[in-house]
Design a protein around this motif. Sequence first.
Motif, PDB file in Angstrom:
ATOM      1  N   ALA A 235      -5.889  -5.527 -21.378  1.00 40.42           N
ATOM      2  CA  ALA A 235      -5.532  -5.530 -19.871  1.00 40.42           C
ATOM      3  C   ALA A 235      -5.265  -4.343 -19.413  1.00 40.42           C
ATOM      4  CB  ALA A 235      -4.763  -6.901 -19.661  1.00 40.42           C
ATOM      5  N   ALA A 236      -5.129  -2.989 -20.164  1.00 39.45           N
ATOM      6  CA  ALA A 236      -4.667  -2.018 -19.515  1.00 39.45           C
ATOM      7  C   ALA A 236      -5.694  -1.567 -18.580  1.00 39.45           C
ATOM      8  CB  ALA A 236      -4.205  -1.248 -20.741  1.00 39.45           C
ATOM      9  N   ARG A 237      -6.841  -1.579 -18.823  1.00 41.74           N
ATOM     10  CA  ARG A 237      -7.628  -0.974 -17.750  1.00 41.74           C
ATOM     11  C   ARG A 237      -7.858  -1.849 -16.491  1.00 41.74           C
ATOM     12  NH1 ARG A 237     -13.671  -1.384 -20.370  1.00 41.74           N
ATOM     13  NH2 ARG A 237     -12.498  -1.186 -22.260  1.00 41.74           N
ATOM     14  N   TYR A 238      -7.572  -3.144 -16.617  1.00 43.63           N
ATOM     15  CA  TYR A 238      -7.629  -3.889 -15.324  1.00 43.63           C
ATOM     16  C   TYR A 238      -6.328  -3.250 -14.244  1.00 43.63           C
ATOM     17  CZ  TYR A 238     -10.982  -6.505 -17.982  1.00 43.63           C
ATOM     18  OH  TYR A 238     -12.091  -6.756 -18.736  1.00 43.63           O
ATOM     19  N   PHE A 239      -5.093  -2.954 -15.062  1.00 43.72           N
ATOM     20  CA  PHE A 239      -4.062  -2.351 -14.517  1.00 43.72           C
ATOM     21  C   PHE A 239      -4.452  -1.070 -13.785  1.00 43.72           C
ATOM     22  CE2 PHE A 239      -1.736  -5.789 -16.678  1.00 43.72           C
ATOM     23  CZ  PHE A 239      -0.734  -6.076 -15.936  1.00 43.72           C
ATOM     24  N   ALA A 240      -5.269  -0.372 -14.491  1.00 42.69           N
ATOM     25  CA  ALA A 240      -5.617   0.889 -14.121  1.00 42.69           C
ATOM     26  C   ALA A 240      -6.505   0.780 -12.931  1.00 42.69           C
ATOM     27  CB  ALA A 240      -6.095   1.823 -15.078  1.00 42.69           C
ATOM     28  N   ALA A 241      -7.338  -0.236 -13.036  1.00 46.72           N
ATOM     29  CA  ALA A 241      -8.260  -0.436 -11.754  1.00 46.72           C
ATOM     30  C   ALA A 241      -7.593  -0.873 -10.416  1.00 46.72           C
ATOM     31  CB  ALA A 241      -9.418  -1.445 -12.385  1.00 46.72           C
ATOM     32  N   ILE A 242      -6.351  -1.241 -10.493  1.00 39.73           N
ATOM     33  CA  ILE A 242      -5.696  -1.558  -9.263  1.00 39.73           C
ATOM     34  C   ILE A 242      -5.532  -0.330  -8.414  1.00 39.73           C
ATOM     35  CG2 ILE A 242      -3.275  -2.442  -8.497  1.00 39.73           C
ATOM     36  CD1 ILE A 242      -3.250  -4.136 -10.861  1.00 39.73           C
ATOM     37  N   VAL A 243      -5.738   0.850  -8.863  1.00 39.35           N
ATOM     38  CA  VAL A 243      -5.292   1.896  -8.206  1.00 39.35           C
ATOM     39  C   VAL A 243      -6.687   2.231  -7.177  1.00 39.35           C
ATOM     40  CG1 VAL A 243      -5.028   4.274  -8.182  1.00 39.35           C
ATOM     41  CG2 VAL A 243      -3.783   2.905  -9.834  1.00 39.35           C
ATOM     42  N   PRO A 244      -7.774   2.311  -7.807  1.00 41.63           N
ATOM     43  CA  PRO A 244      -9.251   2.398  -7.033  1.00 41.63           C
ATOM     44  C   PRO A 244      -9.360   1.317  -6.243  1.00 41.63           C
ATOM     45  CG  PRO A 244      -9.844   2.369  -9.177  1.00 41.63           C
ATOM     46  CD  PRO A 244      -8.272   2.602  -9.315  1.00 41.63           C
ATOM     47  N   LEU A 245      -9.019   0.112  -6.488  1.00 43.44           N
ATOM     48  CA  LEU A 245      -9.149  -1.167  -5.793  1.00 43.44           C
ATOM     49  C   LEU A 245      -8.486  -1.040  -4.384  1.00 43.44           C
ATOM     50  CD1 LEU A 245     -10.715  -4.005  -5.643  1.00 43.44           C
ATOM     51  CD2 LEU A 245      -8.574  -4.901  -7.020  1.00 43.44           C
ATOM     52  N   LEU A 246      -7.041  -0.928  -4.572  1.00 38.31           N
ATOM     53  CA  LEU A 246      -6.468  -0.904  -3.345  1.00 38.31           C
ATOM     54  C   LEU A 246      -6.672   0.284  -2.187  1.00 38.31           C
ATOM     55  CD1 LEU A 246      -2.773  -1.489  -4.759  1.00 38.31           C
ATOM     56  CD2 LEU A 246      -4.232  -2.997  -3.658  1.00 38.31           C
ATOM     57  N   ASN A 247      -7.138   1.569  -3.089  1.00 37.78           N
ATOM     58  CA  ASN A 247      -7.834   2.498  -2.274  1.00 37.78           C
ATOM     59  C   ASN A 247      -9.056   2.081  -1.556  1.00 37.78           C
ATOM     60  OD1 ASN A 247      -5.989   4.761  -2.203  1.00 37.78           O
ATOM     61  ND2 ASN A 247      -6.558   5.073  -4.260  1.00 37.78           N
ATOM     62  N   CYS A 248      -9.919   1.192  -2.253  1.00 35.32           N
ATOM     63  CA  CYS A 248     -11.189   0.778  -1.567  1.00 35.32           C
ATOM     64  C   CYS A 248     -10.835  -0.347  -0.469  1.00 35.32           C
ATOM     65  CB  CYS A 248     -11.901  -0.179  -2.597  1.00 35.32           C
ATOM     66  SG  CYS A 248     -13.672  -0.672  -2.263  1.00 35.32           S
ATOM     67  N   ILE A 249      -9.975  -1.259  -0.611  1.00 39.94           N
ATOM     68  CA  ILE A 249      -9.431  -1.918   0.389  1.00 39.94           C
ATOM     69  C   ILE A 249      -8.945  -1.214   1.539  1.00 39.94           C
ATOM     70  CG2 ILE A 249      -7.997  -3.813   1.192  1.00 39.94           C
ATOM     71  CD1 ILE A 249      -8.194  -4.848  -1.791  1.00 39.94           C
ATOM     72  N   ARG A 250      -8.121  -0.188   1.202  1.00 46.86           N
ATOM     73  CA  ARG A 250      -7.660   0.660   2.333  1.00 46.86           C
ATOM     74  C   ARG A 250      -8.614   1.199   3.133  1.00 46.86           C
ATOM     75  NH1 ARG A 250      -4.389   6.240   1.322  1.00 46.86           N
ATOM     76  NH2 ARG A 250      -3.373   6.345   3.361  1.00 46.86           N
ATOM     77  N   LEU A 251      -9.848   2.032   2.620  1.00 45.91           N
ATOM     78  CA  LEU A 251     -10.897   2.719   3.120  1.00 45.91           C
ATOM     79  C   LEU A 251     -11.593   1.532   4.167  1.00 45.91           C
ATOM     80  CD1 LEU A 251     -11.959   5.006   0.337  1.00 45.91           C
ATOM     81  CD2 LEU A 251     -10.779   5.683   2.515  1.00 45.91           C
ATOM     82  N   LEU A 252     -11.784   0.415   3.445  1.00 50.07           N
ATOM     83  CA  LEU A 252     -12.742  -0.681   4.254  1.00 50.07           C
ATOM     84  C   LEU A 252     -11.777  -1.019   5.534  1.00 50.07           C
ATOM     85  CD1 LEU A 252     -13.864  -3.093   1.421  1.00 50.07           C
ATOM     86  CD2 LEU A 252     -15.347  -1.618   3.043  1.00 50.07           C
ATOM     87  N   THR A 253     -10.705  -1.471   5.503  1.00 52.80           N
ATOM     88  CA  THR A 253      -9.748  -1.958   6.439  1.00 52.80           C
ATOM     89  C   THR A 253      -9.622  -0.666   7.638  1.00 52.80           C
ATOM     90  OG1 THR A 253      -7.738  -1.175   5.300  1.00 52.80           O
ATOM     91  CG2 THR A 253      -8.507  -3.545   5.284  1.00 52.80           C
ATOM     92  N   HIS A 254      -9.568   0.413   7.307  1.00 56.51           N
ATOM     93  CA  HIS A 254      -9.464   1.609   8.203  1.00 56.51           C
ATOM     94  C   HIS A 254     -10.992   1.896   8.678  1.00 56.51           C
ATOM     95  CE1 HIS A 254      -5.598   1.942   6.559  1.00 56.51           C
ATOM     96  NE2 HIS A 254      -5.243   2.364   7.570  1.00 56.51           N
ATOM     97  N   GLY A 255     -11.978   1.927   7.911  1.00 55.29           N
ATOM     98  CA  GLY A 255     -13.473   2.290   8.432  1.00 55.29           C
ATOM     99  C   GLY A 255     -13.739   1.241   9.233  1.00 55.29           C
ATOM    100  N   LEU A 256     -13.488   0.134   9.098  1.00 56.53           N
ATOM    101  CA  LEU A 256     -13.618  -1.106   9.967  1.00 56.53           C
ATOM    102  C   LEU A 256     -12.979  -1.053  11.391  1.00 56.53           C
ATOM    103  CD1 LEU A 256     -14.815  -3.894   7.427  1.00 56.53           C
ATOM    104  CD2 LEU A 256     -16.270  -2.448   8.684  1.00 56.53           C
ATOM    105  N   ARG A 257     -12.063  -0.589  11.227  1.00 55.45           N
ATOM    106  CA  ARG A 257     -11.059  -0.237  12.544  1.00 55.45           C
ATOM    107  C   ARG A 257     -10.114  -1.447  12.483  1.00 55.45           C
ATOM    108  NH1 ARG A 257     -12.752   3.742  16.351  1.00 55.45           N
ATOM    109  NH2 ARG A 257     -14.896   4.584  15.890  1.00 55.45           N
ATOM    110  N   LEU A 258      -9.817  -2.095  11.420  1.00 56.88           N
ATOM    111  CA  LEU A 258      -8.857  -2.925  11.468  1.00 56.88           C
ATOM    112  C   LEU A 258      -7.351  -2.511  11.467  1.00 56.88           C
ATOM    113  CD1 LEU A 258     -10.190  -5.364   8.870  1.00 56.88           C
ATOM    114  CD2 LEU A 258     -10.486  -5.646  11.083  1.00 56.88           C
ATOM    115  N   PHE A 259      -7.072  -1.371  10.854  1.00 59.58           N
ATOM    116  CA  PHE A 259      -6.076  -0.360  10.926  1.00 59.58           C
ATOM    117  C   PHE A 259      -6.234   0.824  11.499  1.00 59.58           C
ATOM    118  CE2 PHE A 259      -5.015  -4.144   8.093  1.00 59.58           C
ATOM    119  CZ  PHE A 259      -4.073  -4.710   8.426  1.00 59.58           C
ATOM    120  N   THR A 260      -5.319   1.656  12.000  1.00 58.78           N
ATOM    121  CA  THR A 260      -5.676   3.116  12.410  1.00 58.78           C
ATOM    122  C   THR A 260      -4.814   4.012  11.518  1.00 58.78           C
ATOM    123  OG1 THR A 260      -6.440   2.067  14.495  1.00 58.78           O
ATOM    124  CG2 THR A 260      -5.661   4.529  14.313  1.00 58.78           C
ATOM    125  N   ASN A 261      -5.226   4.846  10.957  1.00 57.31           N
ATOM    126  CA  ASN A 261      -4.406   6.031  10.162  1.00 57.31           C
ATOM    127  C   ASN A 261      -5.104   7.121  10.363  1.00 57.31           C
ATOM    128  OD1 ASN A 261      -2.987   7.645   8.452  1.00 57.31           O
ATOM    129  ND2 ASN A 261      -2.585   6.135   7.124  1.00 57.31           N
TER     130      ASN A 261
END
Length: 307
Positions: A121-147
Amino acid sequence: MWRGVAAHSPLLLRALPPPPPPTLLLVPTTNTTTTTTSLAPLLRASSPAPPRLRRVAAAAAAMHDGAAAALVMGGAYSLVLAFDKLSERHIVEQSLSRKIVHVLSGILFMSSWPFFSSSAAARYFAAIVPLLNCIRLLTHGLRLFTNEALIKSVTREGKPEELLRGPLYYVIVLLFCVLVFWRDSPVGVVSLSMMSGGDGFADIVGRRYGAIKLPYNRKKSWVGSISMFLSGFVFSIGMLFYFSCFGYICLDWERAIWKVALVSFAATLVESLPISDVLDDNISVPLASMLTAFLVFGSSPQWIESN
């Protein structure tokens, strides 16, 4: 009388048949406790671990990987924040800051893989990092949040919509490579090295010294393409050596160098084509690298180089 003759006559000794071989008689005993007791440690050693121990080991590995993922995530945020501050204070140009983040994000993320456990399961824990960054980019790119700091640090023109193109493709490739290839496959390591190090340095060097343009693409320069080939090759060999030091990859280096050079050439050629308006470099470069690396290295984990 015959006894005496037989004892002193070699001829008679040769004529006599040989004595029968000694026989080993197995006599059953009534005391079987000693035998059973002596085999008990062997039976315990060959038997699987009890379920309780397996659960404890799995919980320990999960805690280890969770802590590693949290540290890597914190490092990724700190990296972006640090270069954002440097560009705000005009210590580093914004375009240069963006490309340095581009180079370091993938290389440092790969460098963190050996610090995760050996569990499945180690790779899935490592995948959390780009997954959260992906969600972060989506929410800010869609203007749901501003940073504004995030937008300035990873976009060319400072528009939120840009987060949904190159930066988003970048983290999707990171996510794909960690889930599909992980740390025992040269395909993923070389592909991320070409996208991060190769493409990143091509832009840095090409913008500064790329006066002579390519004849088939006036947006690209000879210096930029040469820089991409060399830096992608160096980063790929360096990361392969890094993972080999941990025992994840074992290669025939004389042949591996030529294979990496071939992957670097293919990725550089694709990056130089006038297709960036249709297909982003963060898609075309890793795709070309993966396909070429798959052909020359194969898809199996590289414990022994056999191609």
